[in-house]
Design a protein around this motif. Structure first.
Motif, mmCIF file in Angstrom:
data_model
loop_
_atom_site.group_PDB
_atom_site.id
_atom_site.type_symbol
_atom_site.label_atom_id
_atom_site.label_comp_id
_atom_site.label_asym_id
_atom_site.label_seq_id
_atom_site.Cartn_x
_atom_site.Cartn_y
_atom_site.Cartn_z
ATOM 1 N N VAL A 197 -0.839 -5.018 9.741
ATOM 2 C CA VAL A 197 -2.100 -5.686 9.406
ATOM 3 C C VAL A 197 -3.203 -4.640 9.258
ATOM 4 C CG1 VAL A 197 -3.825 -7.367 10.171
ATOM 5 C CG2 VAL A 197 -1.416 -7.768 10.651
ATOM 6 N N LYS A 198 -3.097 -3.587 10.048
ATOM 7 C CA LYS A 198 -4.102 -2.520 10.030
ATOM 8 C C LYS A 198 -4.167 -1.850 8.658
ATOM 9 C CE LYS A 198 -5.566 1.551 12.676
ATOM 10 N NZ LYS A 198 -5.226 2.467 13.802
ATOM 11 N N SER A 199 -3.016 -1.541 8.073
ATOM 12 C CA SER A 199 -3.000 -0.878 6.761
ATOM 13 C C SER A 199 -3.497 -1.828 5.675
ATOM 14 C CB SER A 199 -1.592 -0.376 6.422
ATOM 15 O OG SER A 199 -0.700 -1.447 6.208
ATOM 16 N N TYR A 200 -3.199 -3.115 5.823
ATOM 17 C CA TYR A 200 -3.686 -4.132 4.883
ATOM 18 C C TYR A 200 -5.208 -4.203 4.909
ATOM 19 C CZ TYR A 200 -5.236 -9.014 4.077
ATOM 20 O OH TYR A 200 -5.925 -10.147 3.704
ATOM 21 N N ARG A 201 -5.788 -4.256 6.093
ATOM 22 C CA ARG A 201 -7.250 -4.322 6.213
ATOM 23 C C ARG A 201 -7.907 -3.030 5.756
ATOM 24 N NH1 ARG A 201 -7.292 -7.409 12.100
ATOM 25 N NH2 ARG A 201 -6.911 -9.523 11.272
ATOM 26 N N THR B 58 0.831 -1.202 0.000
ATOM 27 C CA THR B 58 0.000 0.000 0.000
ATOM 28 C C THR B 58 0.871 1.259 0.000
ATOM 29 O OG1 THR B 58 -0.148 0.126 2.420
ATOM 30 C CG2 THR B 58 -1.790 -1.223 1.285
ATOM 31 N N GLU B 59 2.179 1.084 0.239
ATOM 32 C CA GLU B 59 3.109 2.207 0.238
ATOM 33 C C GLU B 59 3.670 2.488 -1.156
ATOM 34 O OE1 GLU B 59 6.081 1.175 3.058
ATOM 35 O OE2 GLU B 59 4.692 1.042 4.742
ATOM 36 N N SER B 60 3.369 1.608 -2.107
ATOM 37 C CA SER B 60 3.887 1.754 -3.459
ATOM 38 C C SER B 60 2.777 2.179 -4.415
ATOM 39 C CB SER B 60 4.510 0.439 -3.943
ATOM 40 O OG SER B 60 4.749 0.475 -5.335
ATOM 41 N N GLU B 61 2.893 3.366 -4.946
ATOM 42 C CA GLU B 61 1.890 3.874 -5.882
ATOM 43 C C GLU B 61 1.863 3.023 -7.155
ATOM 44 O OE1 GLU B 61 0.965 7.980 -8.378
ATOM 45 O OE2 GLU B 61 2.178 8.076 -6.550
ATOM 46 N N THR B 62 3.039 2.578 -7.592
ATOM 47 C CA THR B 62 3.130 1.770 -8.811
ATOM 48 C C THR B 62 2.400 0.435 -8.651
ATOM 49 O OG1 THR B 62 5.275 2.736 -9.368
ATOM 50 C CG2 THR B 62 4.708 0.662 -10.432
ATOM 51 N N SER B 63 2.653 -0.255 -7.543
ATOM 52 C CA SER B 63 2.007 -1.558 -7.355
ATOM 53 C C SER B 63 0.501 -1.402 -7.135
ATOM 54 C CB SER B 63 2.653 -2.340 -6.207
ATOM 55 O OG SER B 63 2.484 -1.714 -4.961
ATOM 56 N N GLN B 64 0.079 -0.287 -6.558
ATOM 57 C CA GLN B 64 -1.358 -0.049 -6.392
ATOM 58 C C GLN B 64 -2.042 0.178 -7.747
ATOM 59 O OE1 GLN B 64 -2.974 2.365 -3.138
ATOM 60 N NE2 GLN B 64 -0.921 2.495 -2.281
ATOM 61 N N GLN C 287 -11.654 -4.728 -5.647
ATOM 62 C CA GLN C 287 -10.581 -5.728 -5.696
ATOM 63 C C GLN C 287 -11.053 -6.934 -4.873
ATOM 64 O OE1 GLN C 287 -6.768 -3.942 -4.691
ATOM 65 N NE2 GLN C 287 -7.151 -2.194 -6.020
ATOM 66 N N ASP C 288 -11.890 -7.736 -5.521
ATOM 67 C CA ASP C 288 -12.606 -8.782 -4.785
ATOM 68 C C ASP C 288 -12.036 -10.181 -4.993
ATOM 69 O OD1 ASP C 288 -13.275 -8.941 -7.419
ATOM 70 O OD2 ASP C 288 -15.442 -9.065 -7.115
ATOM 71 N N TRP C 289 -10.760 -10.267 -5.356
ATOM 72 C CA TRP C 289 -10.134 -11.589 -5.476
ATOM 73 C C TRP C 289 -9.415 -11.942 -4.172
ATOM 74 C CZ3 TRP C 289 -8.890 -7.203 -8.244
ATOM 75 C CH2 TRP C 289 -7.656 -6.608 -7.978
ATOM 76 N N VAL C 290 -8.620 -12.989 -4.182
ATOM 77 C CA VAL C 290 -7.906 -13.433 -2.977
ATOM 78 C C VAL C 290 -6.744 -12.475 -2.709
ATOM 79 C CG1 VAL C 290 -6.621 -15.301 -1.873
ATOM 80 C CG2 VAL C 290 -8.497 -15.833 -3.452
ATOM 81 N N ILE C 291 -6.860 -11.694 -1.639
ATOM 82 C CA ILE C 291 -5.795 -10.765 -1.260
ATOM 83 C C ILE C 291 -5.351 -11.110 0.159
ATOM 84 C CG2 ILE C 291 -5.114 -8.363 -0.952
ATOM 85 C CD1 ILE C 291 -7.221 -7.549 -2.958
ATOM 86 N N TYR D 91 -6.786 -1.107 3.458
ATOM 87 C CA TYR D 91 -6.712 -1.117 1.994
ATOM 88 C C TYR D 91 -7.848 -1.941 1.401
ATOM 89 C CZ TYR D 91 -4.940 -1.910 -2.730
ATOM 90 O OH TYR D 91 -4.827 -1.981 -4.099
ATOM 91 N N LEU D 92 -8.113 -3.106 1.979
ATOM 92 C CA LEU D 92 -9.213 -3.949 1.503
ATOM 93 C C LEU D 92 -10.550 -3.213 1.606
ATOM 94 C CD1 LEU D 92 -8.361 -7.469 3.016
ATOM 95 C CD2 LEU D 92 -7.885 -6.622 0.712
ATOM 96 N N LYS D 93 -10.746 -2.521 2.714
ATOM 97 C CA LYS D 93 -11.996 -1.796 2.939
ATOM 98 C C LYS D 93 -12.151 -0.647 1.940
ATOM 99 C CE LYS D 93 -14.731 0.206 6.693
ATOM 100 N NZ LYS D 93 -14.751 0.568 8.143
ATOM 101 N N ALA D 94 -11.028 -0.012 1.589
ATOM 102 C CA ALA D 94 -11.070 1.143 0.678
ATOM 103 C C ALA D 94 -11.152 0.734 -0.793
ATOM 104 C CB ALA D 94 -9.833 2.016 0.903
ATOM 105 N N ASN D 95 -10.933 -0.552 -1.075
ATOM 106 C CA ASN D 95 -10.923 -1.022 -2.468
ATOM 107 C C ASN D 95 -11.825 -2.249 -2.647
ATOM 108 O OD1 ASN D 95 -8.548 0.573 -3.934
ATOM 109 N ND2 ASN D 95 -7.860 0.083 -1.864
ATOM 110 N N PRO D 96 -13.133 -2.086 -2.465
ATOM 111 C CA PRO D 96 -14.058 -3.226 -2.543
ATOM 112 C C PRO D 96 -14.112 -3.892 -3.920
ATOM 113 C CG PRO D 96 -15.265 -1.144 -2.491
ATOM 114 C CD PRO D 96 -13.843 -0.822 -2.184
#
Length: 210
Positions: free
Chosen positions: A131-135, A97-103, A144-148, A137-142
């Motif tokens: 883990v907090k930033s990971y969760r 989530t810290e990488s603009e390119t990978s996002q 992206q509904d595959w296995v993350i 990110y999932l909440k902010a990007n619904p």
């Protein structure tokens, strides 16, 4: 003193070579050849072991090799094995989530999933320490509904695929063998590889020919 300097010089060369190997700007075969030469010619046992381990890692991730299995956590904290998705093509990527390119690449996977969902399992592994930033990110990007999954402390995912940066892509066949390693990113045209692989076979319509 000179031996110490020579050892350090070789170590720096080895580090540079492994970085070159995973860079798209360098020829992998030539880089591997230099590592093999250093392995044969070095006078220092420690450097010989390091070069040997590097060659082992490189060969493990060659196309056609068995895709390394790993354990990572889902958003509820459950441990998930990559091998549990055996039987279907897997498009695996690592992101932060810290990488603009990978996002940006993650956003492009949305369309790929819509098009190839019945043929490819999309799996992403978040490299964030938190883990907090990971969760979040999932909440902010619904969409992206595959296995993350999350590279938790107990996970061996990053090490298994020798991830040195904040992203990485791999394409795996149903038998858990690497097809592309590293694989093309969405922005580099992995869709064309998918199209070629899953192109419907034409039925022969010539009378008398089956």
């Amino acid at each position: 003193k000179s031996i110490t300097n020579d050892t350090l010089r070789e170590l720096l060369v080895l580090k540079g070579l492994i970085d070159f190997y995973y860079s798209p700007d360098f020829d992998k075969i030539q880089v591997q050849s230099v590592i093999e030469q250093l392995y044969r010619e070095t006078k220092f046992r420690e450097n010989k072991e390091i070069a040997f381990n590097m060659l082992q890692t490189i060969n493990q991730l060659q196309p056609g090799a068995k895709a390394p299995d790993f354990v990572a956590n889902d958003k509820t904290g459950n441990e998930i094995n990559l091998s549990s998705y055996k039987g279907k093509h897997i498009y695996l990527n690592f992101f932060s989530t810290e990488s603009e390119t990978s996002q940006k690449e993650m956003q492009k996977i949305i369309d790929l999933k819509k098009k190839f969902n019945d043929k490819v399992t999309f799996i992403s592994v978040c490299l964030d320490d938190s883990v907090k930033s990971y969760r979040a990110y999932l909440k902010a990007n619904p969409k992206q509904d595959w296995v993350i999954l999350h590279q938790a402390k107990n996970s061996s995912a990053k090490q298994a695929y020798n991830i040195k940066t904040l992203s990485g892509f791999f394409f795996i066949n149903p038998q858990m063998q690497l097809i592309q390693s590293p694989a093309l990113m969405p922005s580099e045209g992995i869709e064309y590889k998918f199209n070629a692989l899953f192109k419907p076979r034409r039925k022969n319509t010539i009378i008398g020919v089956r």
